[in-house]
Design a protein around this motif. Structure first.
Motif, PDB file in Angstrom:
ATOM      1  N   LEU A  36       8.016  -5.475  -4.455  1.00 29.24           N
ATOM      2  CA  LEU A  36       8.585  -4.813  -3.299  1.00 29.24           C
ATOM      3  C   LEU A  36       7.771  -5.170  -2.261  1.00 29.24           C
ATOM      4  O   LEU A  36       8.377  -6.293  -0.765  1.00 29.24           O
ATOM      5  CB  LEU A  36       8.488  -3.330  -3.057  1.00 29.24           C
ATOM      6  CG  LEU A  36       9.629  -2.356  -3.437  1.00 29.24           C
ATOM      7  CD1 LEU A  36       8.798  -0.820  -3.321  1.00 29.24           C
ATOM      8  CD2 LEU A  36      10.691  -2.561  -2.656  1.00 29.24           C
ATOM      9  N   ALA A  37       6.488  -5.648  -1.632  1.00 35.89           N
ATOM     10  CA  ALA A  37       5.415  -6.604  -0.736  1.00 35.89           C
ATOM     11  C   ALA A  37       6.182  -7.908  -1.202  1.00 35.89           C
ATOM     12  O   ALA A  37       6.053  -8.653   0.486  1.00 35.89           O
ATOM     13  CB  ALA A  37       4.020  -5.976  -1.140  1.00 35.89           C
ATOM     14  N   ILE A  83      -5.481  -6.073  -3.760  1.00 36.31           N
ATOM     15  CA  ILE A  83      -3.996  -6.668  -3.715  1.00 36.31           C
ATOM     16  C   ILE A  83      -3.971  -6.858  -2.500  1.00 36.31           C
ATOM     17  O   ILE A  83      -3.132  -7.848  -1.707  1.00 36.31           O
ATOM     18  CB  ILE A  83      -2.909  -6.137  -4.447  1.00 36.31           C
ATOM     19  CG1 ILE A  83      -3.018  -6.648  -5.791  1.00 36.31           C
ATOM     20  CG2 ILE A  83      -1.232  -6.851  -4.047  1.00 36.31           C
ATOM     21  CD1 ILE A  83      -2.316  -5.494  -7.168  1.00 36.31           C
ATOM     22  N   ALA A  84      -4.261  -5.641  -1.413  1.00 33.70           N
ATOM     23  CA  ALA A  84      -3.877  -5.402  -0.310  1.00 33.70           C
ATOM     24  C   ALA A  84      -4.353  -5.971   1.008  1.00 33.70           C
ATOM     25  O   ALA A  84      -4.083  -7.282   0.971  1.00 33.70           O
ATOM     26  CB  ALA A  84      -4.666  -4.374   0.511  1.00 33.70           C
ATOM     27  N   TRP A 138       0.492  -1.392   0.041  1.00 36.36           N
ATOM     28  CA  TRP A 138       0.212   0.278   0.218  1.00 36.36           C
ATOM     29  C   TRP A 138       0.665   1.459   0.067  1.00 36.36           C
ATOM     30  O   TRP A 138       0.427   1.734  -0.877  1.00 36.36           O
ATOM     31  CB  TRP A 138      -0.659  -0.184   1.002  1.00 36.36           C
ATOM     32  CG  TRP A 138      -1.663   0.764   1.310  1.00 36.36           C
ATOM     33  CD1 TRP A 138      -2.983   1.378   0.457  1.00 36.36           C
ATOM     34  CD2 TRP A 138      -1.724   2.181   1.799  1.00 36.36           C
ATOM     35  NE1 TRP A 138      -3.357   2.570   1.118  1.00 36.36           N
ATOM     36  CE2 TRP A 138      -2.949   3.299   1.994  1.00 36.36           C
ATOM     37  CE3 TRP A 138      -0.902   2.438   3.331  1.00 36.36           C
ATOM     38  CZ2 TRP A 138      -2.745   4.778   2.630  1.00 36.36           C
ATOM     39  CZ3 TRP A 138      -1.030   3.798   3.577  1.00 36.36           C
ATOM     40  CH2 TRP A 138      -1.482   4.869   3.764  1.00 36.36           C
ATOM     41  N   LEU A 139       1.757   1.150   1.024  1.00 34.08           N
ATOM     42  CA  LEU A 139       3.124   2.442   1.448  1.00 34.08           C
ATOM     43  C   LEU A 139       3.809   3.145  -0.097  1.00 34.08           C
ATOM     44  O   LEU A 139       3.695   4.091  -0.599  1.00 34.08           O
ATOM     45  CB  LEU A 139       3.789   2.396   1.909  1.00 34.08           C
ATOM     46  CG  LEU A 139       3.396   2.747   3.755  1.00 34.08           C
ATOM     47  CD1 LEU A 139       4.056   2.116   4.639  1.00 34.08           C
ATOM     48  CD2 LEU A 139       2.908   3.926   3.822  1.00 34.08           C
ATOM     49  N   LEU A 157       4.731   4.648  -6.803  1.00 35.04           N
ATOM     50  CA  LEU A 157       5.150   3.580  -7.387  1.00 35.04           C
ATOM     51  C   LEU A 157       4.545   2.372  -8.346  1.00 35.04           C
ATOM     52  O   LEU A 157       3.418   2.409  -8.285  1.00 35.04           O
ATOM     53  CB  LEU A 157       5.600   2.548  -6.477  1.00 35.04           C
ATOM     54  CG  LEU A 157       7.260   3.084  -5.905  1.00 35.04           C
ATOM     55  CD1 LEU A 157       8.075   1.649  -5.306  1.00 35.04           C
ATOM     56  CD2 LEU A 157       8.422   4.283  -7.409  1.00 35.04           C
ATOM     57  N   PRO A 158       4.483   2.185 -10.008  1.00 35.75           N
ATOM     58  CA  PRO A 158       3.869   1.461 -10.305  1.00 35.75           C
ATOM     59  C   PRO A 158       3.130  -0.041  -9.339  1.00 35.75           C
ATOM     60  O   PRO A 158       3.905  -0.183  -8.340  1.00 35.75           O
ATOM     61  CB  PRO A 158       4.330   0.635 -11.499  1.00 35.75           C
ATOM     62  CG  PRO A 158       5.355   1.635 -11.763  1.00 35.75           C
ATOM     63  CD  PRO A 158       5.596   2.269 -10.583  1.00 35.75           C
ATOM     64  N   VAL A 159       2.710  -0.439 -10.042  1.00 31.77           N
ATOM     65  CA  VAL A 159       1.800  -1.735  -9.075  1.00 31.77           C
ATOM     66  C   VAL A 159       2.568  -2.839  -9.863  1.00 31.77           C
ATOM     67  O   VAL A 159       3.012  -3.641  -8.398  1.00 31.77           O
ATOM     68  CB  VAL A 159       0.492  -1.651  -9.759  1.00 31.77           C
ATOM     69  CG1 VAL A 159       0.092  -4.029  -9.127  1.00 31.77           C
ATOM     70  CG2 VAL A 159      -0.854  -1.301  -9.662  1.00 31.77           C
TER      71      VAL A 159
END
Length: 252
Positions: free
Chosen positions: A68-69, A137-138, A54-55, A60-62
């Protein structure tokens, strides 16, 4: 309750690199009961991954945010499950016999089969998640991490541990009916909360994908090994998680 909190803390220590403020107090009995809390620990890992996503998505792009996640999840768990996936495919792919497969899986080095499996799984996860909306996604990161660990717990409950020692040995014989019930209830709670945020048919597709991943992974290692190891539990978690994401894409 103190005993149960100690088992939860041990589960966090076992599955992640999260530092705890106090030592939970290890005993073999407590460690054996930790699988009851694996889905809850999975939800915790998923919540961190979701927060990172989320941050990151704010600027940034999805696709980059998903990477990163997933990277945050790998750091948080010390690549614990990914290592199991790689070792499983190295062992099953490179060993002609059960004994040879188990010996290869114990080797800390990664081979061609393991590398290929890791690359494919990470690419599938990233591509599947990046095809979803930001809001979905979250949520999916939390649910997928929790239910895929329940998938691994079901292996412990329905199969047998095939080593005399190893990472899976401490939890191989201690999953009671009460512990299994706690794990299943955690999974049921996660599923029951889904309709508050997303359409329920999507969950059915995701569960179908997760169960497909669970069954297919077991068909890979159980016929040769005659049971499971700590490494194969990691493989089941990874493939089940990926299957959940792919199943959701079918609905989308």
């Amino acid at each position: 309750m103190k005993h149960e909190f100690a088992k939860l803390a041990l589960a966090i220590q076992f599955l992640t690199r999260i530092p705890l403020p106090v030592e939970p107090g290890y005993t073999p009995e407590r460690m054996a009961g930790t699988p009851a809390y694996y889905p809850l620990v999975g939800a915790l890992v998923g919540a961190v991954c979701s927060g990172v996503f989320w941050l990151a998505s704010l600027g940034l792009p999805v696709f980059v945010s998903v990477l990163l996640a997933l990277g945050a999840g790998i750091l948080l768990t010390g690549a614990f499950h990914e290592d199991g996936l790689a070792d499983t495919f190295d062992g099953i792919g490179g060993g002609l016999t059960r004994e040879k497969s188990l010996a290869i899986m114990k080797d800390s080095r990664i081979g061609t089969y393991g590398t290929a499996a890791l690359v494919v799984i990470l690419l599938l996860k990233t591509a599947a998640l990046a095809a979803m909306s930001v809001g979905m996604i979250a949520i999916v990161l939390i649910v997928g991490q929790a239910l895929s660990r329940l998938s691994a717990v079901l292996v412990i409950a329905t199969s047998r541990y095939v080593r005399d020692e190893g990472t899976g040995k401490p939890v191989a014989t201690g999953l009671s009916l009460a512990g299994l019930s706690v794990a299943c209830l955690t999974g049921a709670l996660v599923i029951s909360l889904w309709p508050l945020l997303q359409p329920f048919p999507a969950m059915l597709c995701g569960l179908a994908g997760l169960m497909s991943g669970h069954v297919l992974m077991r068909l890979v290692f159980e016929p040769k090994l005659g049971g499971y190891t700590g490494d194969t539990l990691g493989a089941v978690q990874q493939v089940s998680e990926t299957g959940f994401y792919l199943g959701l894409l079918v609905w989308l």
